[in-house]
Write a protein that holds these residues in place. Structure first.
Motif, short mmCIF file in Angstrom:
data_model
loop_
_atom_site.label_atom_id
_atom_site.label_comp_id
_atom_site.label_asym_id
_atom_site.label_seq_id
_atom_site.Cartn_x
_atom_site.Cartn_y
_atom_site.Cartn_z
N GLU A 109 -0.76 36.48 45.85
CA GLU A 109 -0.96 35.57 46.98
C GLU A 109 -2.42 35.48 47.40
O GLU A 109 -2.84 34.53 48.05
CB GLU A 109 -0.12 36.05 48.17
N LYS A 110 -3.21 36.50 46.99
CA LYS A 110 -4.63 36.51 47.41
C LYS A 110 -5.45 35.55 46.58
O LYS A 110 -6.28 34.80 47.10
CB LYS A 110 -5.19 37.92 47.26
N ASN A 111 -5.21 35.58 45.23
CA ASN A 111 -6.06 34.72 44.40
C ASN A 111 -5.31 33.51 43.82
O ASN A 111 -5.89 32.72 43.08
CB ASN A 111 -6.75 35.52 43.28
N GLY A 112 -4.02 33.38 44.13
CA GLY A 112 -3.27 32.21 43.69
C GLY A 112 -2.99 32.17 42.20
O GLY A 112 -2.87 31.09 41.62
N ILE A 113 -2.87 33.34 41.56
CA ILE A 113 -2.53 33.36 40.13
C ILE A 113 -1.02 33.61 40.00
O ILE A 113 -0.50 34.61 40.49
CB ILE A 113 -3.29 34.48 39.36
N LEU A 114 -0.37 32.68 39.31
CA LEU A 114 1.09 32.73 39.17
C LEU A 114 1.46 32.91 37.70
O LEU A 114 0.90 32.24 36.83
CB LEU A 114 1.67 31.40 39.68
N THR A 115 2.42 33.81 37.44
CA THR A 115 2.94 33.95 36.07
C THR A 115 4.43 33.66 36.10
O THR A 115 5.15 34.18 36.96
CB THR A 115 2.69 35.38 35.54
N GLY A 123 0.23 28.48 51.36
CA GLY A 123 -1.12 27.90 51.34
C GLY A 123 -1.67 27.64 49.95
O GLY A 123 -2.89 27.62 49.77
N TRP A 124 -0.77 27.40 48.99
CA TRP A 124 -1.24 27.10 47.62
C TRP A 124 -0.58 25.82 47.11
O TRP A 124 0.52 25.47 47.51
CB TRP A 124 -0.91 28.27 46.68
N PHE A 125 -1.29 25.16 46.20
CA PHE A 125 -0.76 23.93 45.58
C PHE A 125 -1.19 23.93 44.11
O PHE A 125 -2.08 24.67 43.71
CB PHE A 125 -1.34 22.70 46.31
N ILE A 151 -0.99 30.73 35.42
CA ILE A 151 -1.77 29.57 35.86
C ILE A 151 -2.45 29.85 37.21
O ILE A 151 -1.95 30.65 38.00
CB ILE A 151 -0.91 28.28 35.98
N SER A 152 -3.58 29.18 37.44
CA SER A 152 -4.21 29.38 38.75
C SER A 152 -3.94 28.17 39.64
O SER A 152 -3.94 27.02 39.18
CB SER A 152 -5.71 29.65 38.61
N LEU A 153 -3.71 28.46 40.91
CA LEU A 153 -3.36 27.42 41.88
C LEU A 153 -4.55 27.10 42.78
O LEU A 153 -5.58 27.78 42.73
CB LEU A 153 -2.17 27.89 42.73
N LYS A 154 -4.38 26.08 43.60
CA LYS A 154 -5.46 25.60 44.46
C LYS A 154 -5.11 25.92 45.93
O LYS A 154 -3.97 25.71 46.35
CB LYS A 154 -5.53 24.08 44.24
N LYS A 155 -6.09 26.39 46.68
CA LYS A 155 -5.86 26.75 48.08
C LYS A 155 -5.74 25.47 48.92
O LYS A 155 -6.54 24.54 48.73
CB LYS A 155 -7.06 27.58 48.56
N ILE A 156 -4.75 25.42 49.80
CA ILE A 156 -4.66 24.29 50.73
C ILE A 156 -4.41 24.82 52.14
O ILE A 156 -3.95 25.95 52.31
CB ILE A 156 -3.53 23.29 50.35
N ASN A 157 -4.65 23.96 53.13
CA ASN A 157 -4.40 24.37 54.50
C ASN A 157 -3.57 23.32 55.24
O ASN A 157 -3.66 23.19 56.45
CB ASN A 157 -5.73 24.63 55.24
N SER A 158 -2.79 22.54 54.47
CA SER A 158 -1.92 21.55 55.10
C SER A 158 -0.91 21.05 54.08
O SER A 158 -1.16 21.08 52.88
CB SER A 158 -2.74 20.36 55.60
N GLN A 159 0.23 20.61 54.60
CA GLN A 159 1.21 19.96 53.72
C GLN A 159 0.99 18.44 53.74
O GLN A 159 1.79 17.69 53.21
CB GLN A 159 2.63 20.30 54.16
#
Ligand SMILES: Cc1cc2nc3c(=O)[nH]c(=O)nc-3n(C[C@H](O)[C@H](O)[C@H](O)COP(=O)(O)OP(=O)(O)OC[C@H]3O[C@@H](n4cnc5c(N)ncnc54)[C@H](O)[C@@H]3O)c2cc1C
Length: 430
Positions: free
Chosen positions: A67-73, A91-93, A168-176
């Motif tokens: 959850e800290k760096n947005g890396i998902l497996t 907070g990720w997209f 894969i790496s995700l992108k940080k977001i602060n809104s839906q």
């Protein structure tokens, strides 16, 4: 029941092997003469179709999320929609997402899909840190950026092996929400100007009225935007309506397309308008109607998507849109996008320029029209997108993809050519 692609054409009988564990996949592979992986069947044509199919969607566990760096497996059968359901609230997209979230991670890699932000973020492979794949000899290997297997598999249409897991790496977001601006243009010249004036924004896509004529050719609604920054991450997938059965094929004709295009364009305010819209409305408007492919009737439909280099895009599009408008074969969906630099993958579709995607009902005379469009695409140095295609010739395909020989050689050297085949790979002799 046989599996079919989104275009519902062609329909052939196939035997499905549902992937649930690697040991049985290994023994399936050694006992099966020829097969192709299949994700969620959102490709339009015959790239995931053969008599033997490895259905990867049931192989769909999440394996790890930082959850800290947005890396998902996750396993390759996980849908992008399932990823969004669990990461947006944190907070990720997705860094790159196509116009539907109903595709698998394996399908996203194999088609090296792109979204409304290709000019900024490139293809899906940009966010793939590594993946594991079972090769046709049954060996499982991990593959990273820079490897030849990576370049062949991303965009390789399932023809190098079965992708099993991906990091894969995700992108940080602060809104839906997305702050969306809609720009209404009157012709292709204005459309190009609007794209270029807004290219600093991450997302852009235009809906073109492909039945417009003469001085109105290329008129569009261009939607551009970026994520809002309001801290609201309460995302919930929208419930969807569904088309319960195939429409009769006469339901969709030039008149109905004209009426739809007229209404869609007319209801948008003139000039520039702004609104805040949700993730699903902005990125996935078509997912709101389940089985919308049925409106094309039981004979199915195809999507014709080509891309032209930037320096030729204006002239080429003008010529192609004129041809389509004169043919009277309308398309509800005619989507124009701006693309950034080409990557190193052997068969990834995007090059720097503009791409148009058009849906057509399968009917008499259609493939002849598309053959003429192919000639124009080649004349201007463009190419056709394999994941949408169902009819392109070997010659047209080869012209558009100069790295095809490298890909063929890689398949031959690694004994992939015999086991992994789709109807499409046989047609264009990949
Ligand atoms: C409404 C709609 C909008 C779309 N918008 C876009 C868009 O904006 N941009 C874009 O790029 N695409 C777009 N697409 C196309 C879609 O993103 C691709 O076709 C995608 O590859 C489909 O993924 P899938 O999981 O359904 O795979 P399938 O359609 O089942 O398969 C597609 C290809 O991937 C291969 N494959 C699937 N899983 C694996 C695996 N595990 N290992 C190896 N190979 C595999 C198959 O062999 C086949 O060649 C859209 C499609 C629809 C229906």
């Amino acid at each position: 029941m046989s599996l079919i692609s989104w275009g519902m054409y062609p329909k052939i009988k196939n035997q499905k092997f549902s992937l649930r564990d690697v040991t049985s996949l290994n023994s399936y592979m050694s006992n099966t003469y020829e097969f192709i992986p299949f994700g969620n069947g959102r490709s339009y044509g015959d790239s995931a179709i053969n008599e033997n199919i490895v259905h990867v969607k049931p192989y769909n566990n999440f394996l790890d999320f930082n959850e800290k760096n947005g890396i998902l497996t996750c396993q390759a059968g996980v849908l992008l929609s399932e990823i969004l359901d669990s990461v947006v609230k944190r907070g990720w997209f997705l860094k790159v997402t196509p116009g539907t979230k109903l595709i698998t991670v394996g399908g996203a890699i194999a088609s090296d899909v792109h979204g409304k932000n290709h000019h900024i973020e490139g293809c899906f492979s940009e966010c793939v840190k590594e993946f594991t794949i079972m090769l046709p000899d049954g060996e499982t290997t991990t593959c990273k950026k820079g490897d030849e297997l990576f370049k062949a598999t991303c965009g390789g249409m399932g023809l190098t092996g079965v992708i099993l897991t991906a990091k894969i790496s995700l992108k940080k977001i602060n809104s839906q929400f997305i702050k969306q601006t809609t720009i209404k243009t009157k012709n292709l010249k204005e459309t190009f100007e609007a794209f270029e004036n807004n290219k600093e924004l991450p997302y852009s896509v235009a809906w073109i009225d492909c039945l417009a004529k003469d001085e109105n050719i290329g008129k569009c609604l261009l939607m551009v935007g970026d994520f809002a920054d309001d801290g609201d991450l309460e995302y919930k997938s929208k419930k969807k309506l569904s088309i319960p059965f195939n429409f009769p094929s006469f339901a969709l004709n030039t008149l109905s397309v004209k009426a739809f295009n007229w209404l869609y364009y007319a209801k948008a305010p003139n000039g520039i308008s702004k609104q805040k819209v949700g993730i699903d409305s902005f990125f996935y408007p078509l997912d709101a109607i389940g089985n919308w492919n049925r409106i094309y009737g039981k004979n199915g439909f195809t999507q014709y998507q080509f891309i032209l280099p930037k320096e030729n895009s204006y002239e080429g599009l003008q010529e192609i849109l004129t041809k389509i408008s004169n043919s009277g074969k309308g398309s509800f969906l005619a989507v124009l996008k701006l693309y950034g630099k080409e990557n190193d993958n052997y068969l990834s579709f995007p090059i720097e320029g503009y791409s148009l995607a058009l849906d057509f009902k399968i009917e008499e005379g259609l493939f002849e029209l598309l053959d003429t469009l192919d000639e124009i695409v080649l004349k201007y140095g463009g190419r056709i997108y394999l994941t949408k295609d169902v009819r392109v010739s070997k010659e047209t395909f080869e012209h558009g993809y100069p790295r095809i020989e490298k890909f063929r050689e890689f398949r031959r050297e690694n004994n992939m050519s015999e086991k992994l085949q789709s109807l499409q790979s046989k047609r264009v002799q990949i």
